[in-house]
Design a protein around this motif. Sequence first.
Motif, PDB file in Angstrom:
ATOM      1  N   GLU A   1       0.824  -1.204   0.000  1.00 33.00           N
ATOM      2  CA  GLU A   1       0.000   0.000   0.000  1.00 33.00           C
ATOM      3  C   GLU A   1       0.856   1.250   0.000  1.00 33.00           C
ATOM      4  O   GLU A   1       1.873   1.306   0.694  1.00 33.00           O
ATOM      5  N   ASP A   2       0.445   2.243  -0.776  1.00 31.69           N
ATOM      6  CA  ASP A   2       1.087   3.548  -0.669  1.00 31.69           C
ATOM      7  C   ASP A   2       0.007   4.616  -0.598  1.00 31.69           C
ATOM      8  O   ASP A   2      -1.138   4.376  -0.957  1.00 31.69           O
ATOM      9  N   ALA A   3       0.377   5.787  -0.092  1.00 34.67           N
ATOM     10  CA  ALA A   3      -0.537   6.924  -0.051  1.00 34.67           C
ATOM     11  C   ALA A   3      -0.060   7.949  -1.076  1.00 34.67           C
ATOM     12  O   ALA A   3      -0.017   9.147  -0.809  1.00 34.67           O
ATOM     13  N   GLY A   4       0.303   7.450  -2.249  1.00 35.47           N
ATOM     14  CA  GLY A   4       0.869   8.309  -3.289  1.00 35.47           C
ATOM     15  C   GLY A   4      -0.174   8.778  -4.281  1.00 35.47           C
ATOM     16  O   GLY A   4      -1.353   8.928  -3.946  1.00 35.47           O
ATOM     17  N   LYS A   5       0.248   8.917  -5.529  1.00 35.03           N
ATOM     18  CA  LYS A   5      -0.620   9.635  -6.460  1.00 35.03           C
ATOM     19  C   LYS A   5      -1.774   8.817  -7.034  1.00 35.03           C
ATOM     20  O   LYS A   5      -2.695   9.395  -7.603  1.00 35.03           O
ATOM     21  N   GLY A   6      -1.758   7.503  -6.870  1.00 33.42           N
ATOM     22  CA  GLY A   6      -2.878   6.702  -7.364  1.00 33.42           C
ATOM     23  C   GLY A   6      -2.934   6.628  -8.877  1.00 33.42           C
ATOM     24  O   GLY A   6      -2.074   7.170  -9.579  1.00 33.42           O
ATOM     25  N   MET A   7      -3.937   5.906  -9.379  1.00 33.60           N
ATOM     26  CA  MET A   7      -4.092   5.715 -10.839  1.00 33.60           C
ATOM     27  C   MET A   7      -5.508   6.067 -11.252  1.00 33.60           C
ATOM     28  O   MET A   7      -6.462   5.734 -10.556  1.00 33.60           O
ATOM     29  N   GLU A   8      -5.638   6.667 -12.438  1.00 33.60           N
ATOM     30  CA  GLU A   8      -6.962   6.998 -12.996  1.00 33.60           C
ATOM     31  C   GLU A   8      -7.646   5.732 -13.501  1.00 33.60           C
ATOM     32  O   GLU A   8      -8.818   5.505 -13.274  1.00 33.60           O
ATOM     33  N   ASP A   9      -6.875   4.919 -14.224  1.00 35.31           N
ATOM     34  CA  ASP A   9      -7.472   3.764 -14.906  1.00 35.31           C
ATOM     35  C   ASP A   9      -6.649   2.517 -14.576  1.00 35.31           C
ATOM     36  O   ASP A   9      -5.668   2.206 -15.258  1.00 35.31           O
ATOM     37  N   VAL A  10      -7.054   1.821 -13.543  1.00 38.51           N
ATOM     38  CA  VAL A  10      -6.286   0.674 -13.060  1.00 38.51           C
ATOM     39  C   VAL A  10      -6.247  -0.446 -14.101  1.00 38.51           C
ATOM     40  O   VAL A  10      -5.193  -1.025 -14.375  1.00 38.51           O
ATOM     41  N   ALA A  11      -7.403  -0.741 -14.703  1.00 43.70           N
ATOM     42  CA  ALA A  11      -7.467  -1.855 -15.664  1.00 43.70           C
ATOM     43  C   ALA A  11      -6.466  -1.635 -16.791  1.00 43.70           C
ATOM     44  O   ALA A  11      -5.746  -2.547 -17.198  1.00 43.70           O
ATOM     45  N   ARG A  12      -6.379  -0.396 -17.252  1.00 45.06           N
ATOM     46  CA  ARG A  12      -5.464  -0.072 -18.349  1.00 45.06           C
ATOM     47  C   ARG A  12      -4.012  -0.194 -17.871  1.00 45.06           C
ATOM     48  O   ARG A  12      -3.166  -0.779 -18.556  1.00 45.06           O
ATOM     49  N   ALA A  13      -3.715   0.336 -16.663  1.00 51.31           N
ATOM     50  CA  ALA A  13      -2.338   0.298 -16.144  1.00 51.31           C
ATOM     51  C   ALA A  13      -1.853  -1.141 -15.996  1.00 51.31           C
ATOM     52  O   ALA A  13      -0.650  -1.417 -16.095  1.00 51.31           O
ATOM     53  N   MET A  14      -2.797  -2.061 -15.768  1.00 51.75           N
ATOM     54  CA  MET A  14      -2.408  -3.452 -15.532  1.00 51.75           C
ATOM     55  C   MET A  14      -2.157  -4.229 -16.822  1.00 51.75           C
ATOM     56  O   MET A  14      -1.650  -5.353 -16.779  1.00 51.75           O
ATOM     57  N   GLU A  15      -2.507  -3.650 -17.952  1.00 55.33           N
ATOM     58  CA  GLU A  15      -2.256  -4.353 -19.221  1.00 55.33           C
ATOM     59  C   GLU A  15      -0.757  -4.439 -19.496  1.00 55.33           C
ATOM     60  O   GLU A  15      -0.001  -3.548 -19.125  1.00 55.33           O
ATOM     61  N   PRO A  16      -0.337  -5.527 -20.189  1.00 59.43           N
ATOM     62  CA  PRO A  16       1.094  -5.649 -20.496  1.00 59.43           C
ATOM     63  C   PRO A  16       1.589  -4.468 -21.309  1.00 59.43           C
ATOM     64  O   PRO A  16       0.873  -3.965 -22.182  1.00 59.43           O
ATOM     65  N   GLU A  17       2.785  -4.043 -21.013  1.00 60.46           N
ATOM     66  CA  GLU A  17       3.455  -2.952 -21.721  1.00 60.46           C
ATOM     67  C   GLU A  17       2.773  -1.604 -21.581  1.00 60.46           C
ATOM     68  O   GLU A  17       3.056  -0.685 -22.341  1.00 60.46           O
TER      69      GLU A  17
END
Lengths: 140, 140, 77
Positions: A80-96
């Motif tokens: 866990e972090d309390a940093g900037k987070g992600m707008e679109d997790v599903a997209r960030a998790m895609e390869p490359e």
Amino acid sequence: MLNRFRLEFPSRPENVGLARVAVAAFAAQLDPTLEELDEIKGAVSEAVTNAIIHGYGNSPDGIVIVEGILYGDAIEVCVEDAGKGMEDVARAMEPEQTSDPERLGLGFTFMKTFMDEVKVDSVPGQGTRVIMRKQLATRH
Amino acid sequence: MLNRFRLEFPSRPENVGLARVAVAAFAAQLDPTLEELDEIKGAVSEAVTNAIIHGYGNSPDGIVIVEGILYGDAIEVCVEDAGKGMEDVARAMEPEQTSDPERLGLGFTFMKTFMDEVKVDSVPGQGTRVIMRKQLATRH
Amino acid sequence: IGEIRRYLRDNNAIRVSRSLRDVAYKALQVRDALASKNAREPSVNEIAAELKLPEEEVVLALDAIQEPVSLFEPIYH
Ligand SMILES: Nc1ncnc2c1ncn2[C@@H]1O[C@H](COP(=O)(O)OP(=O)(O)O)[C@@H](O)[C@H]1O
Ligand SMILES: Nc1ncnc2c1ncn2[C@@H]1O[C@H](COP(=O)(O)OP(=O)(O)O)[C@@H](O)[C@H]1O
Ligand SMILES: [Mg+2]
Ligand SMILES: [Mg+2]
């Protein structure tokens, strides 16, 4: 729940090794093979590295929290972090997929390969929580 | 302060090893000798074992907190429990003082031998905090 | 003296120091030996038992011969 731990440390790259060893020593209570252990360590390295470089943008002032829980023959690890987070997790998790053109964008892909389940909760501006679970081969 | 961590876990004997290697992985950032590392690990084992068996009377429901702090070439390790505490700390720290006739009463003696400073704060009924500091030989 | 020595051994306070690298390479040798003997991957416990070490010490040693940060991606370029 059989056992658990919680580890907190500042977002410094030298602490990736601390997190990896703590999780590995804890996972050793389930008597894994070295290969299972390496997979767990690899997943932890990726998640903690992401918290440091993406969550906190390489600033050493953030706090990373790593938790481990043992259930029967399974281990759950949360990073866990309390940093900037992600707008679109599903997209960030895609390869490359990466927000940094110098990187390979394979961190989440490795986490999913090494662990049986990877769930990510993230709120932009608030932080990210990666929950990973691995079932170990039963040898008892 | 250069770096630090905080580790929490239930008072189960199998977590002594987790505490020991977490502190060792952290202390490794100061590039200690093998002997220094073994001494730090020995002191941590004694303090965490005391928290579990004396602080919590071997009940697995207590929480043990281990903290590490690096300052220059020194490491500080704190081991804390919210267990039964001690009436007379100075006396408990003397060699061969033990509340359990089956034990040797040498835990504090080892901590003092392995580390440069050992301070103990304890409140009966509230808990105990052992703060240990070790200066590492400078090799840089 | 014998009692103290036993205490130290049982409490893991002092052990004959072996370098982490030494332990790690021995652990990998034992892994290979057990794998071919039993025709399956040995567990960390089995390797640690063979080396007469606590399993978390084997874990620590193996990590010491691993890459310092992320296995797959450098943290800094
Ligand atoms: N903890 C996090 N906080 C914010 N963003 C993250 C976090 N973890 C991952 N990300 C985002 O997801 C992307 C993909 O991550 P990953 O698959 O590990 O690839 P890489 O780290 O190589 O970019 C990152 O580029 C980043 O934009
Ligand atoms: N965390 C603790 N909480 C309560 N009492 C403690 C704690 N640590 C040590 N003590 C007391 O101090 C005594 C001496 O401790 P130690 O030197 O480690 O010897 P031993 O553990 O062999 O008894 C113990 O017997 C116990 O009574
Ligand atoms: Mg990544
Ligand atoms: Mg003791």
